[in-house]
Design a protein around this motif. Structure first.
Motif, PDB file in Angstrom:
ATOM      1  N   UNK A   1       0.827  -1.207   0.000  1.00  0.00           N
ATOM      2  CA  UNK A   1       0.000   0.000   0.000  1.00  0.00           C
ATOM      3  C   UNK A   1       0.864   1.260   0.000  1.00  0.00           C
ATOM      4  N   UNK A   2       1.851   1.264   0.881  1.00  0.00           N
ATOM      5  CA  UNK A   2       2.720   2.440   0.965  1.00  0.00           C
ATOM      6  C   UNK A   2       3.558   2.594  -0.304  1.00  0.00           C
TER       7      UNK A   2
ATOM      8  N   UNK B   1       1.516   4.005  -3.232  1.00  0.00           N
ATOM      9  CA  UNK B   1       1.316   5.442  -3.054  1.00  0.00           C
ATOM     10  C   UNK B   1       2.555   6.209  -3.526  1.00  0.00           C
TER      11      UNK B   1
ATOM     12  N   UNK C   1       2.848   6.102  -7.418  1.00  0.00           N
ATOM     13  CA  UNK C   1       1.912   7.005  -8.097  1.00  0.00           C
ATOM     14  C   UNK C   1       2.346   8.462  -7.933  1.00  0.00           C
ATOM     15  N   UNK C   2       2.887   8.795  -6.760  1.00  0.00           N
ATOM     16  CA  UNK C   2       3.344  10.162  -6.553  1.00  0.00           C
ATOM     17  C   UNK C   2       4.533  10.494  -7.447  1.00  0.00           C
TER      18      UNK C   2
ATOM     19  N   UNK D   1      -2.647   7.869 -10.503  1.00  0.00           N
ATOM     20  CA  UNK D   1      -3.248   7.751  -9.177  1.00  0.00           C
ATOM     21  C   UNK D   1      -3.311   6.267  -8.803  1.00  0.00           C
ATOM     22  N   UNK D   2      -3.114   5.999  -7.512  1.00  0.00           N
ATOM     23  CA  UNK D   2      -3.184   4.624  -6.989  1.00  0.00           C
ATOM     24  C   UNK D   2      -3.908   4.675  -5.655  1.00  0.00           C
ATOM     25  N   UNK D   3      -4.842   3.768  -5.488  1.00  0.00           N
ATOM     26  CA  UNK D   3      -5.647   3.770  -4.269  1.00  0.00           C
ATOM     27  C   UNK D   3      -5.855   2.347  -3.769  1.00  0.00           C
ATOM     28  N   UNK D   4      -5.571   2.138  -2.494  1.00  0.00           N
ATOM     29  CA  UNK D   4      -5.981   0.899  -1.837  1.00  0.00           C
ATOM     30  C   UNK D   4      -7.194   1.279  -0.991  1.00  0.00           C
TER      31      UNK D   4
END
Lengths: 405, 405
Positions: B244-245, B248, B251-252, B258-261
């Motif tokens: 998850x980290x 993120x 994507x940054x 954009x990336x989302x969990x």
């Protein structure tokens, strides 16, 4: 005559006690319930057979005492508990109590001369499943909780411990705080994989980890996963993930530390919505109080970092126990006894809580661990080889014999 | 006479349409239900008032066409949808349809000469809440789904779309694939915070992001949080947190990504047990297919890293859409029109899916976005300032006028 542990009887009793509270193949013997009464009755019958003087104190702790004529002073006490979690194994707690009984029987039966009384105790409500807090019987003995307050505790089923102890016939007359041992030794299955992984048959437990439990809530901002650029996000899930990964790294970098994020919940928990809230628990443990405080501070700093980035963060303390340093002399006696019997032994820390940590407040105390297959505990799969069970009881006997010499 | 959008009427219609399907303060107008019928009836009444020729195709798309005498060729089409999510706002979809109607009325009322027919369309079941997949009406128009198959779709309540369209009187005779526009333009509220955050009043949408959804399951080993040393752990929760980290961060580091969990679940989810399993979803988006594939590969590499460390990892594809590149000529016309009206405009990507992405398969297409307060959408809090709504309709009118010159 050399005292010898009756191996067959010890194993048979473990299995017999493991049948009380068994229902449709599942073992559950919650404190002060009907199954606990059945287990207590069995234990008392065995203590009586062994010729012990049985005492019940006001919190329901059962003390079986061998008090030979002409012997005086504070007793050397062994023990643990016979209550269980839900769907338990047969070893946890019971092994410590039944081994203590076996030790007294062996010493008594061999005509061994002792310089102090010896006792074995089954503490009430060690597991804390039905009544909180756990380790209650030993906590009351140690003066950490008033007897009357403990008896007024309301269980998960709405009954008070006091009423339930009366109902099952185990509300005794003795004052729990009258039990002031010369020394306390607890034998237990490891509940962890260290001994098995290293092929060592006995653990001399010299410390009991301090435990710090917290619940963390991180509030960010929910938003569309597709349309919200990374720089405009306040993703509570990512924040929680960063803390989880960072804690793992911190614990790996500090010898003896463990850190666990066991629970995690996202809100709204939708595939295409940035999480607005993450709620999770942190379990930090270390045998050294200063190191445990360091871990807590590191976590607090991580949370402050999130706050500085705009998150709302709250941390609630759920439990906190300081580490226990067990008595060095008893730990050395354990090592010496193991060596004399050519049993592989290592010093270790207990990661779980035990009655011994309460007793350590009032007398020199220590613990012995035997290996536990796969480190599994609080589970029907819990298993320890018979030879390890017997070896543990033999070393316990040697240590107790030394302590009451 | 210069064509002018009737601002008052557009706003009033938005609110009037927003009253159909309202129950105890909550707006829900699911595709082909009773509330959708009420909304469709209202829309058709307005189209009739405006003197449009109304056509209904077999999938229930409503087409209102201004076909002046002596004008021929494929029509320039505006549109969107009027079905909603559960507990919706009043703008999403409806604004595009009602603005299209306003544009035709303005052009017609001012006696503007056009070189092609103009039409406004309300597509069936864009939201996909009751019937899957979403964007269904435009998908059928674009030939991406057979009409009969779409009509046979069973909704969440067990009814088929075909039966429901017949029941509410919107099973038409036209072949959906007969709608082959000269160009398609869709005006929509942004559903994201970018325009508001930058103080820009119009978005010229030149791309629509590609979307990649996956569900990841990581299996480690459950164990006691206190007694299992860090080096003996296979903590599925920590593994999920690391992914998850890392996503993120990836994507940054990639502009436009954009990336989302969004969802996360631990098993057994107990405070003092190392998680044995973590299940979570990953939502990756990028307007460029190569970059989106890069993100997917980066994720696959991260998962391979976990496998190499002993975890069992599975990844299931839940959805995958390639990015859409909108028609450059229309996008430039949008910018030119905005500039001529002194309306701040920026090019942007749509992070959400829209009917325009289906229409882009069959004709030159593009979209216009107006700001959305707080980026909130699919929610009663959805709000766009009236002046932004009107400005958007005015630019849409100018663009359409140019396209059918």
């Amino acid at each position: 005559m050399m005292p010898v542990i009756n191996a067959k009887r010890l194993i048979e009793r473990l299995h017999a006690l493991g049948q009380t509270g068994r229902h449709e193949g599942t073992l559950t013997r919650l404190a002060a319930g009907d199954a606990d009464k059945a287990g207590r009755d069995l234990l008392c019958a065995w203590m009586q057979e062994a010729g012990l003087e049985i005492g019940i104190d006001r919190i329901g702790n059962i003390i079986g005492r061998w008090d030979p004529d002409g012997v005086s002073g504070a007793p050397v006490v062994m023990g643990s508990h016979i209550d269980t979690v839900i769907d338990a194994g047969i070893y946890d707690g019971c092994y410590g109590v039944l081994s203590g009984l076996s030790v007294i029987e062996a010493l008594k039966g061999s005509g061994t001369r002792i310089g102090r009384p010896i006792a074995v105790v089954a503490f009430t409500n060690e597991e804390g499943v039905r009544f909180a807090p756990d380790m209650m019987g030993s906590l009351v003995v140690a003066g950490g909780l008033e007897t009357d307050g403990a008896l007024a505790t309301v269980g998960t089923d709405g009954e008070t411990l006091g009423n339930e102890l009366r109902r099952i016939g185990y509300a005794g007359q003795l004052d729990p705080m009258d039990l002031r041992p010369h020394a306390y030794v607890e034998l237990h299955v490891e509940q962890g994989p260290v001994l098995e992984a290293e092929g060592v048959n006995l653990g001399a437990v010299d410390t009991l980890q301090g435990i710090s439990w917290q619940r963390i809530v991180i509030d960010g901002t929910a938003n569309h996963a597709g349309t919200t650029p990374m720089r405009l996000r306040l993703d509570a899930g990512v924040a929680a993930a960063q803390i989880t990964a960072a804690l793992d790294g911190l614990a790996r970098a500090m010898p003896g530390a463990v850190a666990t994020v066991g629970t995690m919940r996202f809100v709204p928990n939708a595939i295409n919505v940035i999480p607005s809230r993450a709620t999770f628990t942190v379990d930090l443990r270390h045998p050294d109080e200063a190191r445990l405080q360091q871990l807590e501070q590191d976590l607090a700093l991580l949370l402050d970092g999130l706050r500085a980035n705009g998150y709302l963060v709250s941390a609630e303390r759920l439990a906190r126990f300081e580490p226990v340093l067990f008595d060095q002399d008893i730990v050395e006696k354990i090592e010496t006894a193991a060596t004399a019997r050519q049993i592989g032994c290592r010093r270790m820390t207990s990661g779980a809580g035990h009655d011994a940590q309460m007793m350590a407040r009032v007398c020199p105390s220590a613990m012995l661990f035997v290996p536990s297959k796969g480190g599994i505990s609080h589970n029907p799969q819990e298993f320890t080889e018979e030879r390890d069970l017997i070896a543990g009881a033999e070393v316990l006997m040697d240590v107790v014999r030394g302590l009451c010499a």
